[in-house]
Write a protein that holds these residues in place. Structure first.
Motif, PDB file in Angstrom:
ATOM      1  N   UNK A 118     -27.308  -8.763  12.079  1.00 12.87           N
ATOM      2  CA  UNK A 118     -26.920  -8.143  10.891  1.00 12.87           C
ATOM      3  C   UNK A 118     -25.686  -9.132  10.259  1.00 12.87           C
ATOM      4  N   UNK A 119     -25.967 -10.036   9.378  1.00  8.91           N
ATOM      5  CA  UNK A 119     -25.250 -11.104   9.081  1.00  8.91           C
ATOM      6  C   UNK A 119     -24.184 -10.356   7.944  1.00  8.91           C
ATOM      7  N   UNK A 120     -23.005 -11.118   7.975  1.00 12.54           N
ATOM      8  CA  UNK A 120     -22.131 -10.459   7.025  1.00 12.54           C
ATOM      9  C   UNK A 120     -22.251 -11.255   5.569  1.00 12.54           C
ATOM     10  N   UNK A 121     -22.352 -10.328   4.600  1.00  8.98           N
ATOM     11  CA  UNK A 121     -22.317 -10.902   3.224  1.00  8.98           C
ATOM     12  C   UNK A 121     -21.148 -11.836   2.916  1.00  8.98           C
ATOM     13  N   UNK A 122     -21.139 -12.659   1.799  1.00  6.32           N
ATOM     14  CA  UNK A 122     -20.198 -13.508   1.739  1.00  6.32           C
ATOM     15  C   UNK A 122     -19.030 -12.666   1.540  1.00  6.32           C
ATOM     16  N   UNK A 123     -17.565 -13.086   1.560  1.00 10.04           N
ATOM     17  CA  UNK A 123     -16.628 -12.298   1.557  1.00 10.04           C
ATOM     18  C   UNK A 123     -16.466 -11.754   0.054  1.00 10.04           C
ATOM     19  N   UNK A 124     -16.398 -12.515  -1.169  1.00  3.86           N
ATOM     20  CA  UNK A 124     -16.434 -12.067  -2.240  1.00  3.86           C
ATOM     21  C   UNK A 124     -17.214 -11.003  -2.560  1.00  3.86           C
ATOM     22  N   UNK A 125     -18.528 -11.089  -2.292  1.00  7.06           N
ATOM     23  CA  UNK A 125     -19.504  -9.783  -2.413  1.00  7.06           C
ATOM     24  C   UNK A 125     -19.165  -8.723  -1.622  1.00  7.06           C
ATOM     25  N   UNK A 126     -18.601  -9.069  -0.189  1.00  7.11           N
ATOM     26  CA  UNK A 126     -18.126  -7.811   0.418  1.00  7.11           C
ATOM     27  C   UNK A 126     -16.791  -7.086  -0.595  1.00  7.11           C
ATOM     28  N   UNK A 127     -15.816  -7.664  -0.982  1.00 13.45           N
ATOM     29  CA  UNK A 127     -14.722  -7.233  -1.646  1.00 13.45           C
ATOM     30  C   UNK A 127     -15.425  -6.339  -2.851  1.00 13.45           C
ATOM     31  N   UNK A 128     -16.270  -7.111  -3.469  1.00 10.30           N
ATOM     32  CA  UNK A 128     -16.991  -6.307  -4.650  1.00 10.30           C
ATOM     33  C   UNK A 128     -17.506  -5.107  -4.386  1.00 10.30           C
ATOM     34  N   UNK A 129     -18.072  -4.947  -3.025  1.00 12.67           N
ATOM     35  CA  UNK A 129     -18.919  -3.645  -2.675  1.00 12.67           C
ATOM     36  C   UNK A 129     -17.701  -2.644  -2.384  1.00 12.67           C
ATOM     37  N   UNK A 130     -16.762  -3.149  -1.728  1.00 15.94           N
ATOM     38  CA  UNK A 130     -15.463  -1.937  -1.409  1.00 15.94           C
ATOM     39  C   UNK A 130     -15.300  -1.336  -2.875  1.00 15.94           C
ATOM     40  N   UNK A 131     -14.960  -2.398  -3.749  1.00 16.64           N
ATOM     41  CA  UNK A 131     -14.300  -1.987  -4.992  1.00 16.64           C
ATOM     42  C   UNK A 131     -15.326  -1.142  -5.896  1.00 16.64           C
ATOM     43  N   UNK A 132     -16.673  -1.275  -5.659  1.00 17.28           N
ATOM     44  CA  UNK A 132     -17.699  -0.533  -6.226  1.00 17.28           C
ATOM     45  C   UNK A 132     -17.932   0.850  -5.822  1.00 17.28           C
TER      46      UNK A 132
END
Length: 335
Positions: free
Chosen positions: A265-279
């Protein structure tokens, strides 16, 4: 209070509870139990925490008040090889604290020994009996609520919480950590282990903790797991929605590209991960990732600074390693 910490065959790399207590706890640690490194001292492995001798068994520990089980394997089970040390501690009149899903107080042998020798078995992962569902009111508190979130488990969420708390206190702010896991509970002496809580009540448990600490200026809520983790995302979501944070700090381990122990299970790019938390937070409370924390353990200073600069650039917010460098710029960002 004098304590000994059991960390057999895991110290220091996989003994998160032991390291957390050594770094942030107020107790005097008289010994660490680890068969693999017995004869060393803590400072041989971790020079920036409280020092203590490392010994082979409880029989080698000086007088103390408590034996703390300072490791928690995946699944929170009890390793039978620890039983002689726990038995010896109880026979010596020591209390035993554990952050396992295995409840020591429900173990017939340990319960009988504790009763015979007047000891307490403290299972810090046991939740209160009167938890309820969330009412959606954590956002009403006057305190500023900052939640640490991560790209994976064991990325530094608890460490970040305590480092930011200490830095805020140095500025004269009344700051506190809201503990949501076994290590934080052992350090701070209160809290609820959210990963042991009934799923319907998990967000409500976090909400209760925020209200209990609401008389402080700033609350640093200790995050757990990660939102994209294949096993532990549920507890992460409960903390995110239950705490209704004003700000998020995202933690990451330099160079990590997949979930630890779940390498498919790869980690998404960190900015995409941050966007996911915000969304995901937005339907309950709008918030943003305002700072980043990067674990650069094992890197030299030059490589660490370069990795932090890259991480900050990817996130678009200030970042640091909270253990190696100061957290002032990141604290400014969340305040």
């Amino acid at each position: 209070m004098d304590i000994a910490i059991l960390a057999h065959e895991q110290f220091p790399g996989r003994a998160k509870t032991a390291v957390g207590i050594l770094r942030y706890g107020d107790h005097d640690v008289v010994a660490v139990l680890d068969r693999d490194t017995a004869g060393d001292r803590v400072h041989d492995h971790l020079p920036d925490v409280q020092d203590a001798p490392i010994v082979e068994s409880m029989a080698d520990v000086p007088d103390c008040d408590v034996l703390v089980v300072g490791i928690a394997p995946i699944g929170g089970g009890f390793e039978d090889s620890w039983r002689p040390d726990v038995r010896t501690a109880l026979e010596r009149g020591c209390d035993v604290w554990a952050g396992l899903h295995y409840m020591l107080a429900d173990d017939a042998e340990f319960a009988a020994l504790a009763d015979e020798h007047g000891c307490e078995l403290r299972d810090v992962r046991r939740p209160p009996d009167d938890l309820t569902v969330a009412e959606g009111t954590a956002g009403d508190v006057d305190a500023q609520v900052v939640l640490t979130v991560g790209t994976d488990c064991s990325t530094g969420k608890m460490t970040t919480s305590y480092e930011l708390r200490d830095a805020a206190r140095e500025r004269g702010l009344d700051a506190a950590v809201v503990p949501t896991g076994q290590t934080g509970i052992m350090i701070s002496g209160w809290g609820i282990s959210i990963d042991r809580t009934i799923a319907d009540f998990a967000a409500g448990a976090v909400e209760r903790l925020v209200h209990e600490a609401a008389d402080h200026d700033v609350l640093f809520v200790e995050g757990q797991g990660s939102l994209g983790h294949p096993a532990y995302s549920g507890v992460t979501l409960a903390i995110l929605h239950g705490s209704q944070p004003d700000s998020l700090v995202m933690t990451h381990v330099a160079g990590r590209e997949t979930h630890h122990s779940y390498e498919d299970y790869p980690l998404p790019p960190v900015r995409e991960y941050a966007d996911l938390y915000e969304q995901v937070a937005e339907p309950v409370r709008e918030t943003s990732v305002d700072a980043g924390m990067l674990n650069t353990q094992g890197m030299d200073e030059s490589a660490a600074r370069e990795a932090i600069e890259e991480y900050a650039g990817d996130l678009g917010v200030p970042a640091t390693d909270p253990v190696r460098f100061d957290v002032e710029e990141t604290l400014d960002a969340v305040l």
